[in-house]
Design an enzyme around this catalytic site. Structure first.
Site, PDB file in Angstrom:
ATOM      1  N   CYS A   1     -20.624 -18.723 -46.925  1.00  0.00           N
ATOM      2  CA  CYS A   1     -21.178 -20.054 -47.166  1.00  0.00           C
ATOM      3  C   CYS A   1     -20.589 -21.092 -46.209  1.00  0.00           C
ATOM      4  O   CYS A   1     -21.286 -22.002 -45.762  1.00  0.00           O
ATOM      5  CB  CYS A   1     -20.915 -20.478 -48.605  1.00  0.00           C
ATOM      6  SG  CYS A   1     -21.654 -19.407 -49.842  1.00  0.00           S
ATOM      7  N   THR A   2     -19.322 -20.949 -45.916  1.00  0.00           N
ATOM      8  CA  THR A   2     -18.672 -21.876 -44.994  1.00  0.00           C
ATOM      9  C   THR A   2     -19.367 -21.862 -43.641  1.00  0.00           C
ATOM     10  O   THR A   2     -19.643 -22.916 -43.051  1.00  0.00           O
ATOM     11  CB  THR A   2     -17.182 -21.521 -44.843  1.00  0.00           C
ATOM     12  OG1 THR A   2     -16.538 -21.608 -46.122  1.00  0.00           O
ATOM     13  CG2 THR A   2     -16.479 -22.453 -43.868  1.00  0.00           C
TER      14      THR A   2
END
Length: 213
Positions: A45-46
């Site tokens: 997600c980062t």
């Protein structure tokens, strides 16, 4: 609730990192790329959110903007944003919804219990200015998405809205396109596609992209 292409995207109110929004009002006349991520402080997600932030200018050129959601808290979103900026080199520049009660995620069918009942899958909805769902993509939590493909999809939708064409396999902006089979009047075809076209089969006619010089 299962949302299908052509359905009206449900309206909702939610708390975000940029304040409380009512979705339809916030969307306005823009296209919206509305996507979910499984959890804050996770590696995939980062990278996704950092890359999406880098695409802001590309979205703006297309009259579009991003909106992201997860079931984590607003505080987590705000703290995690600093990590994203540090590791990905770009600050978050779009609202992040804090959906701790899973209300919006459930409304948009982003919770898939047989995959993981605690987090959202990686869903993407492309929503047009009329608030219609024009496309959806669902990935499992483990697989990062290709946001260049999301841009390509948006380009195709906007092109085919304006012209009687479809985009072929692996098409990217600037490539040749396909004249819709339903279009049969030679005079109309000549008017719509002055650059000409090549007939490969009666149902497969290829022409230069009409909105390019």
């Amino acid at each position: 609730m299962s949302l299908l292409i052509g359905d009206t995207a449900p309206d909702f109110e939610a708390e975000t990192t940029e304040g409380r929004i009512r979705f339809h009002q916030w969307a306005g006349k823009d296209w919206v790329i509305f996507f979910s991520h499984p959890a804050d402080f996770t590696p995939v997600c980062t990278t996704e959110l950092g890359y999406t932030a880098k695409l802001k200018g590309e979205f703006e050129k297309r009259g579009a903007k991003a909106l992201v959601i997860s079931v984590d808290t607003l505080e987590h979103h705000q703290t995690w944003s600093a990590d994203i900026e540090e590791t990905q080199g770009t600050a978050i520049n779009f609202p992040m919804i804090a959906d701790t009660n899973r209300k919006v995620a459930t409304l948009y069918n982003m919770i898939h219990p047989n995959a993981d009942p605690k987090v959202t899958v990686r869903a993407v909805y492309v929503i047009d200015p009329d608030k219609k769902i024009r496309a959806s993509i669902i990935y499992p939590p483990s697989a990062g998405r290709n946001f260049d493909e999301v841009l390509r999809l948006l380009d195709s939708l906007q092109l085919t809205d304006g012209y009687k064409v479809a985009t072929p396999v692996n098409w990217v902006d600037g490539d040749d396109v396909i004249i819709l089979p339903a279009l049969q009047d030679p005079a109309e075809i000549a008017q719509l596609f002055p650059k000409g076209y090549k007939t490969l089969k009666s149902y497969l006619r290829v022409t230069p992209q009409p909105n390019k010089p």
